[in-house]
Design an enzyme around this catalytic site. Structure first.
Site, PDB file in Angstrom:
ATOM      1  N   PRO A 290      31.815  38.202 105.033  1.00  0.00           N
ATOM      2  CA  PRO A 290      31.094  37.212 104.218  1.00  0.00           C
ATOM      3  C   PRO A 290      29.579  37.364 104.360  1.00  0.00           C
ATOM      4  CG  PRO A 290      31.889  36.197 106.240  1.00  0.00           C
ATOM      5  CD  PRO A 290      32.359  37.626 106.268  1.00  0.00           C
ATOM      6  N   GLY A 291      28.891  37.197 103.266  1.00  0.00           N
ATOM      7  CA  GLY A 291      27.432  37.205 103.298  1.00  0.00           C
ATOM      8  C   GLY A 291      26.934  35.881 102.758  1.00  0.00           C
ATOM      9  N   ARG A 328      17.190  36.646  91.546  1.00  0.00           N
ATOM     10  CA  ARG A 328      18.516  36.293  91.025  1.00  0.00           C
ATOM     11  C   ARG A 328      18.483  35.669  89.624  1.00  0.00           C
ATOM     12  NH1 ARG A 328      22.025  33.469  92.767  1.00  0.00           N
ATOM     13  NH2 ARG A 328      23.724  34.949  92.569  1.00  0.00           N
ATOM     14  N   CYS A 359       3.922  39.160  85.285  1.00  0.00           N
ATOM     15  CA  CYS A 359       3.730  39.460  83.856  1.00  0.00           C
ATOM     16  C   CYS A 359       5.002  39.968  83.200  1.00  0.00           C
ATOM     17  CB  CYS A 359       2.609  40.470  83.707  1.00  0.00           C
ATOM     18  SG  CYS A 359       1.133  39.863  84.509  1.00  0.00           S
ATOM     19  N   GLU A 360       5.981  39.132  83.099  1.00  0.00           N
ATOM     20  CA  GLU A 360       7.230  39.449  82.406  1.00  0.00           C
ATOM     21  C   GLU A 360       7.803  38.144  81.888  1.00  0.00           C
ATOM     22  OE1 GLU A 360       9.855  42.300  83.255  1.00  0.00           O
ATOM     23  OE2 GLU A 360       8.636  43.369  84.725  1.00  0.00           O
ATOM     24  N   TYR A 387      20.529  36.908  99.305  1.00  0.00           N
ATOM     25  CA  TYR A 387      20.004  37.758  98.243  1.00  0.00           C
ATOM     26  C   TYR A 387      18.697  37.192  97.679  1.00  0.00           C
ATOM     27  CZ  TYR A 387      24.793  39.286  98.859  1.00  0.00           C
ATOM     28  OH  TYR A 387      25.974  39.696  99.423  1.00  0.00           O
TER      29      TYR A 387
END
Ligand code: LLP
Length: 428
Positions: A290-291, A328, A359-360, A387
């Site tokens: 498990p993470g 994410r 800048c996206e 994550y």
């Protein structure tokens, strides 16, 4: 702090499963005020709750206690050394996927016999390092890789234990990018190829084929896909036994989903209750990896509101954390609950996109949220423990955030904030 808190979803359908809660209208991590941490350490800032990590680990341990599994925490979820040390102190092992993760495992003196090593592309140098340290086993995903490990063993006069990763071709019902057990993904071996390797195992003189590994995806909220995969595994184990091929280990990977918003994921206890009847009759040593389940809800990303920008179509809340800090939402369209660190009374604010300075247009942490904040306020992106930092980058030449670990009312800086010098240090 034990009462359910409006605005902060209860974690994993279990009481007191996380320790981020509002007290007197301000967000706490355990007994520490988040605002104080933001002021003291600056933002963006990752804040982790040690107690949450311990409790999540223990939930899994307890759920599976009748088979006493080796719990190998998946380092990629959050590889901070202080977190690895907590896992170690709880008796856990580590699931690694690179030489870098092995280096981290060694840095916390994780016992080699508690380390399993997956990844479709282990280099010879990585294989040799792992052999030298004497890890428990490799999880192998192709015949070519097995060949490479075998020849490394011959050169080093060592033997390696190996589990073969099986690709059961099941649909885990999660985002495509984190689906790993379907046949069109790069992961594992199909049933035919896997059996063939077992039947020809004598070819690999320095390899002891000792187990089967599966990992079908991540953020899986029901037990069905696991059961489907395990039924296939069970068939394979029985087939191998008819051929007098005995194995010792079954590694069922990670993948347990958590609460980010409205999900109602299975609890560790539910999961164990469902899968154990398939696992126990096989009488194999169980490994779990498990993470997210352990660290996901044990961390938040705290950011400061830089500007409020009202347009005709919507409001943008521009904060000092961005996609480089937590990718994410941008990468998987993942939902994270976002709260103001200080609660504001009155009706909800105008529906807003919470965005960073990168800048996206894909740089957002949340969309269409009724968040009520003003310039200078702090916000917390919940469920950012897994994550989050581990996938962060320096995109737009942004130094990565600091990380702090809270234990009750004590806070430790577990990774310093990067500075501009760090950004160019390796350039020549
Ligand atoms: N074992 C293996 C072989 C894995 O590849 C993974 C995760 C795990 C265990 C742990 O899975 P978990 O229990 O955390 O679901 N970056 C994505 C998740 C990628 C998962 C990769 N493999 C995300 O942010 O959702």
């Amino acid at each position: 702090d034990k009462k359910p808190n409006p605005g902060v979803p209860e974690r994993n359908n279990q009481k007191n499963m996380h320790y981020f809660a509002f007290k007197r209208n301000t967000l706490y991590c355990e007994n520490t005020r988040i605002k104080k941490l933001a002021e003291g350490f600056g933002t963006p800032l990752y804040v982790y709750s040690e107690r949450t990590i311990r409790e999540h680990y223990n939930k899994i341990k307890k759920a599976f206690k009748e088979v006493k599994p080796l719990i190998c925490y998946s380092v990629k979820a959050n590889s901070n050394l202080s977190i690895l040390k907590i896992i170690k102190s709880l008796g856990g092992g580590l699931d690694i996927v690179s030489g870098g993760e092995l280096y981290r495992a060694k840095a916390v003196k994780c016992r080699p016999e508690k380390i399993v090593y997956a990844s479709v592309g282990k280099s010879e140098a990585e294989i040799k390092d792992a052999l030298k340290y004497g890890i428990l086993m490799f999880n192998v995903e192709s015949a070519a890789e097995l060949e490479r490990i075998n020849s490394a063993c011959i050169k080093m006069k060592k033997k390696a234990k190996v589990s073969l990763r099986f690709n059961p071709d099941v649909e885990p019902g999660t985002h495509t990018y984190i689906t790993t057990g379907k046949k069109e993904t790069k992961f594992g071996l199909d049933e035919g190829s896997l059996k063939k390797i077992f039947l020809e195992s004598k070819r690999y003189k320095s390899i002891v084929l000792c187990g089967i590994h599966i990992h079908i995806g991540s953020q899986i909220t029901t037990s069905h896909p696991f059961l489907k995969a395990l039924k296939k595994v069970s068939g394979i184990v029985k087939y191998l036994r008819t051929k007098n091929i005995a194995i010792d280990y079954l590694n069922i990977g990670g993948g347990l989903g958590i609460v980010y918003g409205e999900e109602k994921p299975q609890t560790a206890a539910d999961f164990a209750k469902k899968v154990l009847p398939l696992i126990k009759p096989l009488s194999l040593k169980l490994i779990i990896e498990p993470g997210r389940f352990i660290v996901g809800n044990a961390g938040v990303l705290v950011a400061k509101v830089l500007y409020i920008k009202d347009t005709k179509s919507k409001r943008f809340i521009i904060v000092d954390a961005a996609m480089n800090d937590l990718i994410r939402p941008s990468l998987y369209d993942a939902y994270h609950t976002i709260v103001g660190v200080d609660k504001v009374k009155g009706p909800p604010g105008r529906s807003s996109d919470i965005v960073g300075p990168v800048c996206e247009s894909g740089d957002f942490l949340g969309k269409d949220r009724p968040l009520k904040v003003k310039e200078g306020d702090y916000i917390a992106v919940l469920g950012a423990g897994a994550y989050g930092f581990s996938m962060s980058s320096n995109y737009n030449s942004r130094p990565r955030p600091a990380e702090v670990l809270v234990k009750n009312n004590k806070t430790t800086l577990v990774r310093k904030r990067e500075n501009y010098k760090d950004l160019i240090e390796k350039e020549v």
